[in-house]
Write a protein that holds these residues in place. Structure first.
Motif, PDB file in Angstrom:
ATOM      1  N   PRO A   1       0.547  -1.329  -0.186  1.00  0.00           N
ATOM      2  CA  PRO A   1      -0.470   0.281   0.369  1.00  0.00           C
ATOM      3  C   PRO A   1       0.633   1.641   0.166  1.00  0.00           C
ATOM      4  N   PHE A   2       0.147   2.654  -0.628  1.00  0.00           N
ATOM      5  CA  PHE A   2       0.926   4.020  -0.914  1.00  0.00           C
ATOM      6  C   PHE A   2       0.661   4.411   0.514  1.00  0.00           C
ATOM      7  N   ASN A   3       1.701   4.908   1.360  1.00  0.00           N
ATOM      8  CA  ASN A   3       1.404   5.206   2.710  1.00  0.00           C
ATOM      9  C   ASN A   3       2.548   6.681   3.044  1.00  0.00           C
ATOM     10  N   PRO A   4       2.403   7.306   1.692  1.00  0.00           N
ATOM     11  CA  PRO A   4       3.195   8.837   2.130  1.00  0.00           C
ATOM     12  C   PRO A   4       3.022   9.693   3.117  1.00  0.00           C
ATOM     13  N   ASP A   5       4.184  10.253   3.759  1.00  0.00           N
ATOM     14  CA  ASP A   5       3.929  11.345   4.866  1.00  0.00           C
ATOM     15  C   ASP A   5       3.543  12.430   3.990  1.00  0.00           C
ATOM     16  N   TYR A   6       2.014  13.312   4.699  1.00  0.00           N
ATOM     17  CA  TYR A   6       1.857  14.463   3.371  1.00  0.00           C
ATOM     18  C   TYR A   6       2.720  15.676   4.793  1.00  0.00           C
ATOM     19  N   TYR A   7       2.905  16.846   4.051  1.00  0.00           N
ATOM     20  CA  TYR A   7       3.790  17.860   4.348  1.00  0.00           C
ATOM     21  C   TYR A   7       3.799  19.539   3.812  1.00  0.00           C
ATOM     22  N   LYS A   8       2.802  20.897   4.235  1.00  0.00           N
ATOM     23  CA  LYS A   8       2.320  21.283   4.407  1.00  0.00           C
ATOM     24  C   LYS A   8       3.260  22.922   4.937  1.00  0.00           C
ATOM     25  N   ILE A   9       4.539  23.565   3.861  1.00  0.00           N
ATOM     26  CA  ILE A   9       5.199  24.591   4.459  1.00  0.00           C
ATOM     27  C   ILE A   9       5.057  26.078   3.791  1.00  0.00           C
ATOM     28  N   ASP A  10       4.730  27.000   4.962  1.00  0.00           N
ATOM     29  CA  ASP A  10       5.085  27.967   4.408  1.00  0.00           C
ATOM     30  C   ASP A  10       6.169  28.637   4.452  1.00  0.00           C
ATOM     31  N   VAL A  11       6.453  29.129   2.603  1.00  0.00           N
ATOM     32  CA  VAL A  11       7.798  30.164   2.261  1.00  0.00           C
ATOM     33  C   VAL A  11       7.242  31.298   2.648  1.00  0.00           C
ATOM     34  N   SER A  12       8.084  32.250   2.210  1.00  0.00           N
ATOM     35  CA  SER A  12       7.697  33.532   1.521  1.00  0.00           C
ATOM     36  C   SER A  12       8.769  34.158   0.203  1.00  0.00           C
ATOM     37  N   ASP A  13       8.789  35.247  -0.286  1.00  0.00           N
ATOM     38  CA  ASP A  13       9.353  35.251  -1.316  1.00  0.00           C
ATOM     39  C   ASP A  13      11.411  35.258  -1.110  1.00  0.00           C
ATOM     40  N   ILE A  14      11.604  34.820  -0.113  1.00  0.00           N
ATOM     41  CA  ILE A  14      12.936  34.942   0.476  1.00  0.00           C
ATOM     42  C   ILE A  14      13.221  34.013   0.287  1.00  0.00           C
ATOM     43  N   GLU A  15      13.339  32.819   0.658  1.00  0.00           N
ATOM     44  CA  GLU A  15      13.003  31.396   1.158  1.00  0.00           C
ATOM     45  C   GLU A  15      12.838  30.975   0.393  1.00  0.00           C
ATOM     46  N   SER A  16      13.954  29.502   0.906  1.00  0.00           N
ATOM     47  CA  SER A  16      14.386  28.776  -0.777  1.00  0.00           C
ATOM     48  C   SER A  16      14.345  27.212  -0.585  1.00  0.00           C
ATOM     49  N   LEU A  17      14.171  26.699  -0.775  1.00  0.00           N
ATOM     50  CA  LEU A  17      13.628  24.930  -0.658  1.00  0.00           C
ATOM     51  C   LEU A  17      14.362  24.068  -1.184  1.00  0.00           C
ATOM     52  N   VAL A  18      14.738  23.420  -0.208  1.00  0.00           N
ATOM     53  CA  VAL A  18      16.097  21.422  -0.801  1.00  0.00           C
ATOM     54  C   VAL A  18      14.823  21.001  -0.733  1.00  0.00           C
ATOM     55  N   ILE A  19      14.975  20.353  -1.995  1.00  0.00           N
ATOM     56  CA  ILE A  19      14.505  19.089  -1.689  1.00  0.00           C
ATOM     57  C   ILE A  19      15.698  17.617  -2.741  1.00  0.00           C
ATOM     58  N   ALA A  20      15.661  16.591  -1.781  1.00  0.00           N
ATOM     59  CA  ALA A  20      16.502  15.397  -2.220  1.00  0.00           C
ATOM     60  C   ALA A  20      15.972  14.458  -2.126  1.00  0.00           C
ATOM     61  N   SER A  21      16.819  13.454  -2.548  1.00  0.00           N
ATOM     62  CA  SER A  21      16.052  11.759  -2.081  1.00  0.00           C
ATOM     63  C   SER A  21      16.803  11.116  -2.369  1.00  0.00           C
ATOM     64  N   ASP A  22      17.229   9.971  -2.108  1.00  0.00           N
ATOM     65  CA  ASP A  22      17.580   8.801  -2.222  1.00  0.00           C
ATOM     66  C   ASP A  22      19.230   8.866  -1.293  1.00  0.00           C
ATOM     67  N   GLY A  23      19.018   9.444  -0.254  1.00  0.00           N
ATOM     68  CA  GLY A  23      20.351   9.940   0.540  1.00  0.00           C
ATOM     69  C   GLY A  23      20.944  11.078   0.117  1.00  0.00           C
ATOM     70  N   PHE A  24      20.793  11.485  -0.305  1.00  0.00           N
ATOM     71  CA  PHE A  24      21.604  12.369  -0.934  1.00  0.00           C
ATOM     72  C   PHE A  24      21.962  13.598  -0.183  1.00  0.00           C
ATOM     73  N   TRP A  25      20.364  13.868   0.337  1.00  0.00           N
ATOM     74  CA  TRP A  25      20.137  14.674   1.490  1.00  0.00           C
ATOM     75  C   TRP A  25      21.225  14.388   2.376  1.00  0.00           C
ATOM     76  N   ALA A  26      21.588  13.732   3.073  1.00  0.00           N
ATOM     77  CA  ALA A  26      22.713  13.313   4.206  1.00  0.00           C
ATOM     78  C   ALA A  26      23.808  14.084   4.338  1.00  0.00           C
ATOM     79  N   ASP A  27      24.378  14.177   1.968  1.00  0.00           N
ATOM     80  CA  ASP A  27      25.713  14.994   2.436  1.00  0.00           C
ATOM     81  C   ASP A  27      25.497  16.727   2.266  1.00  0.00           C
ATOM     82  N   LEU A  28      24.108  17.139   2.020  1.00  0.00           N
ATOM     83  CA  LEU A  28      24.047  18.190   2.350  1.00  0.00           C
ATOM     84  C   LEU A  28      23.705  18.314   3.627  1.00  0.00           C
ATOM     85  N   SER A  29      23.878  18.043   4.905  1.00  0.00           N
ATOM     86  CA  SER A  29      23.698  18.497   6.005  1.00  0.00           C
ATOM     87  C   SER A  29      25.343  18.561   6.667  1.00  0.00           C
TER      88      SER A  29
END
Length: 143
Positions: free
Chosen positions: A115-143
């Protein structure tokens, strides 16, 4: 055939008819069902993100070894969790867990046989903020 199905599904998801998280969720559930019909085996980490025009909110789903965070200077504040063997009960992922061998085992994923059971998220972002989207462990190298 399978590639055409995926492209058609993505075009459907980005259509003007997606105007709320509920519609996004229902549409995405239909896409997952179609993918499961086309691909009998396999699993993957997944991130979706949706932003309405002129909105300050980003919402979507994560599952597997995938994360969404906010960039502030040189630091990333991760706002979503991962689903790995290092945190099998869903506890917040810590820096110490990055080195555990179980981190490479997915406890939840886009799995064609489960069964497909993802986590839902909602993030408020201002015009001066940036989001980082990373998958498959790539995020660990960014931390």
């Amino acid at each position: 055939m399978k590639l055409n199905l995926l492209v058609a599904s993505i075009n459907w998801l980005t259509a003007e008819t997606i105007k709320s998280p509920d519609i996004f969720h229902n549409t995405f559930e239909q896409i997952v069902a179609e993918l499961k019909g086309a691909f009998k085996i396999g699993c993957a980490s997944l991130i979706t993100a949706y932003v309405l025009k002129n909105s300050t909110s980003v919402w979507g789903y994560t599952i597997g070894d995938a994360r969404v965070g906010k960039l502030s200077g040189d630091d990333i504040a991760w706002l979503t969790n991962v689903h790995t063997g290092a945190n099998p009960l869903g506890e917040i992922f810590t820096d110490e867990m990055k080195n555990e061998a179980q981190r490479h085992l997915l406890t939840r994923s886009l799995n064609m046989q489960r069964p497909f059971n993802p986590d839902y998220y909602k993030i408020d972002v201002s015009d001066i903020e940036s989001l980082v989207i990373a998958s498959d462990g790539f995020w660990a190298d960014l931390s």
